[in-house]
Design a protein around this motif. Structure first.
Motif, PDB file in Angstrom:
ATOM      1  N   VAL A 158       0.823  -1.207   0.000  1.00 10.80           N
ATOM      2  CA  VAL A 158       0.000   0.000   0.000  1.00 10.80           C
ATOM      3  C   VAL A 158       0.862   1.264   0.000  1.00 10.80           C
ATOM      4  O   VAL A 158       1.807   1.389   0.758  1.00 10.80           O
ATOM      5  CB  VAL A 158      -0.938   0.015   1.220  1.00 10.80           C
ATOM      6  N   TYR A 159       0.505   2.189  -0.891  1.00  8.27           N
ATOM      7  CA  TYR A 159       1.231   3.456  -0.980  1.00  8.27           C
ATOM      8  C   TYR A 159       0.273   4.648  -0.916  1.00  8.27           C
ATOM      9  O   TYR A 159       0.552   5.641  -0.301  1.00  8.27           O
ATOM     10  CB  TYR A 159       2.027   3.500  -2.284  1.00  8.27           C
ATOM     11  N   LEU A 169      -7.015   2.160  -1.892  1.00  8.00           N
ATOM     12  CA  LEU A 169      -5.610   1.898  -1.595  1.00  8.00           C
ATOM     13  C   LEU A 169      -4.921   1.443  -2.874  1.00  8.00           C
ATOM     14  O   LEU A 169      -5.524   0.791  -3.721  1.00  8.00           O
ATOM     15  CB  LEU A 169      -5.479   0.797  -0.543  1.00  8.00           C
ATOM     16  N   SER A 170      -3.628   1.762  -3.004  1.00  5.26           N
ATOM     17  CA  SER A 170      -2.904   1.287  -4.182  1.00  5.26           C
ATOM     18  C   SER A 170      -1.431   1.128  -3.864  1.00  5.26           C
ATOM     19  O   SER A 170      -0.932   1.629  -2.857  1.00  5.26           O
ATOM     20  CB  SER A 170      -3.068   2.254  -5.360  1.00  5.26           C
ATOM     21  N   ASN A 171      -0.731   0.443  -4.774  1.00  6.27           N
ATOM     22  CA  ASN A 171       0.720   0.370  -4.669  1.00  6.27           C
ATOM     23  C   ASN A 171       1.316   1.634  -5.282  1.00  6.27           C
ATOM     24  O   ASN A 171       0.605   2.518  -5.757  1.00  6.27           O
ATOM     25  CB  ASN A 171       1.245  -0.894  -5.351  1.00  6.27           C
ATOM     26  N   TYR A 223      -0.991   0.664 -10.016  1.00  6.15           N
ATOM     27  CA  TYR A 223      -1.475  -0.403 -10.895  1.00  6.15           C
ATOM     28  C   TYR A 223      -2.415  -1.335 -10.129  1.00  6.15           C
ATOM     29  O   TYR A 223      -3.539  -1.577 -10.537  1.00  6.15           O
ATOM     30  CB  TYR A 223      -0.299  -1.196 -11.476  1.00  6.15           C
ATOM     31  N   ASP A 224      -1.952  -1.871  -8.981  1.00  5.13           N
ATOM     32  CA  ASP A 224      -2.820  -2.669  -8.113  1.00  5.13           C
ATOM     33  C   ASP A 224      -3.614  -1.713  -7.230  1.00  5.13           C
ATOM     34  O   ASP A 224      -3.037  -0.974  -6.441  1.00  5.13           O
ATOM     35  CB  ASP A 224      -1.990  -3.606  -7.238  1.00  5.13           C
ATOM     36  N   ILE A 225      -4.932  -1.736  -7.367  1.00  8.10           N
ATOM     37  CA  ILE A 225      -5.796  -0.807  -6.638  1.00  8.10           C
ATOM     38  C   ILE A 225      -6.871  -1.603  -5.911  1.00  8.10           C
ATOM     39  O   ILE A 225      -7.395  -2.588  -6.438  1.00  8.10           O
ATOM     40  CB  ILE A 225      -6.450   0.212  -7.597  1.00  8.10           C
TER      41      ILE A 225
END
Length: 357
Positions: free
Chosen positions: A88-89, A100-102, A106-108
């Motif tokens: 998570v970023y 939440l996402s990286n 891309y990954d959400i």
């Protein structure tokens, strides 16, 4: 038995003021209560009542295995979905849902931490030479739709995969929860490439159906109802060196309006809240106490409370009418926290949600 003493309308009203954790238990009381709590009308009424209360602070640790929901009185630890740990970023919240996402966006994930439900998404047309520049999350009240705005740009990488040059083109992608699809959004030709290159990594909060992206001294609104970018808004003091003003906050949602906190850099330092009115003008709302030693102001939580940060003593709640401060109940030093977001409890669920393990 549960409804013998009160009408169903009275039960509806009483339950709509209770926290989510209680409502999840009360679904097992009887079929009538289950029907009430799971109805769309109840979910909407409960959310409306939650919005009228002071919001909580959703806080994420640098180590990402620790999430907490903090109020002035208490702190509750939350468990992330297992597929999110360590990645998570980005974090933004709207109506009890958290996006939440990286780092590359891309990954959400869209997550309701109170009901422990979530949905994983994947950005479209992802390439190694495409980097997420900005991500936003909000609600279209007209279409009753939750949307994610993702701004990306092309980059040039060396043979080791490191970025050596930002591209000269940015594009916008929009996810609709109702349609469960992404689509391309045309970016205005009037926006210079220099704006996209200086764009902050995250949009501001959803403020009255608009997301605001911050560049160097400018804001660019995006209308979630019409899926359109608006006109550039200049910040109150874009050239803060000459104006002798130092920005002390990110974009704030103050009672449904765009706001920012600035500190004068003169001999008589004063920290003030500036609000954007309907005519696009910045109006000074009031001063904040300077002896608070707040190095940043992150969130306005409602009920006269801000969340601020002191680089030495950590995060604090500040009541601007009583001129009082209080530390978060959970340890919250700068080195412990990756991101914070304003959070309102809700029962909101989306199509495709699955339960956490």
């Amino acid at each position: 038995m549960a409804t013998n003493y009160f009408s169903e309308e009275m039960v509806f009203l009483i339950l709509s003021h209770l926290p989510v954790i209680s409502l999840l238990r009360f679904k097992s009381v009887c079929k009538t209560w289950l029907s009430i709590i799971t109805s769309p009308q109840f979910v909407e009424a409960h959310l409306a009542n939650s919005r009228n209360k002071q919001a909580s602070v959703l806080k994420a640790s640098y180590y990402w295995r620790v999430f907490s929901m903090d109020t002035v009185e208490e702190s509750v630890e939350l468990k992330l979905p297992s597929r999110l740990e360590g990645m998570v970023y980005y974090m933004r919240s709207c109506n009890g849902l958290v996006c939440l996402s990286n780092e590359s966006s891309y990954d959400i994930c869209i997550w309701n931490p109170c009901t422990r439900q979530y949905k994983m998404l994947y950005a479209p047309n992802y390439e190694i030479n495409q980097v997420g520049v900005c991500l936003g999350f909000g609600f279209d009240s007209v279409g009753n739709d939750y949307k994610i705005l993702r701004i990306v740009t092309k980059v040039v990488r060396n043979t080791w995969g490191s970025i050596i040059n930002m591209g000269n083109f940015s594009e916008a992608q929009l996810y609709s929860a109702n349609a469960d699809t992404w689509k391309m959004i045309r970016t205005p030709d009037t926006i210079k490439m220099s704006f996209w290159h200086k764009l902050k990594r995250f949009c501001g909060p959803d403020i009255s159906g608009k997301l605001y992206m911050e560049g160097e001294g400018e804001l660019l609104p995006f209308d979630l109802r019409n899926d359109l970018f608006g006109e550039i808004v200049v910040l109150p003091f874009p050239d803060y060196v000459e104006q002798k003003r130092i920005k002390k906050s990110k974009i704030l949602d103050f009672e449904g309006s765009v706001a920012m906190v600035y500190e004068s850099a003169g001999d008589e330092s004063v920290m003030s809240l500036w609000m954007l009115d309907d005519d696009g003008l910045w109006i000074k709302k009031f001063n904040l106490e300077m002896d608070l030693e707040l190095d940043r102001t992150y969130l306005y939580l409602g009920a006269q409370h801000f969340l601020g940060l002191n680089f030495v003593f950590g995060y604090k709640f500040y009541n601007y009418t009583k001129k009082t401060t209080k530390k978060l109940p959970f340890p919250a030093h700068l080195t412990d926290v990756k991101s914070v977001a304003k959070f309102t409890q809700s029962l909101v669920s989306l199509e495709g949600f699955q339960s956490q393990e």
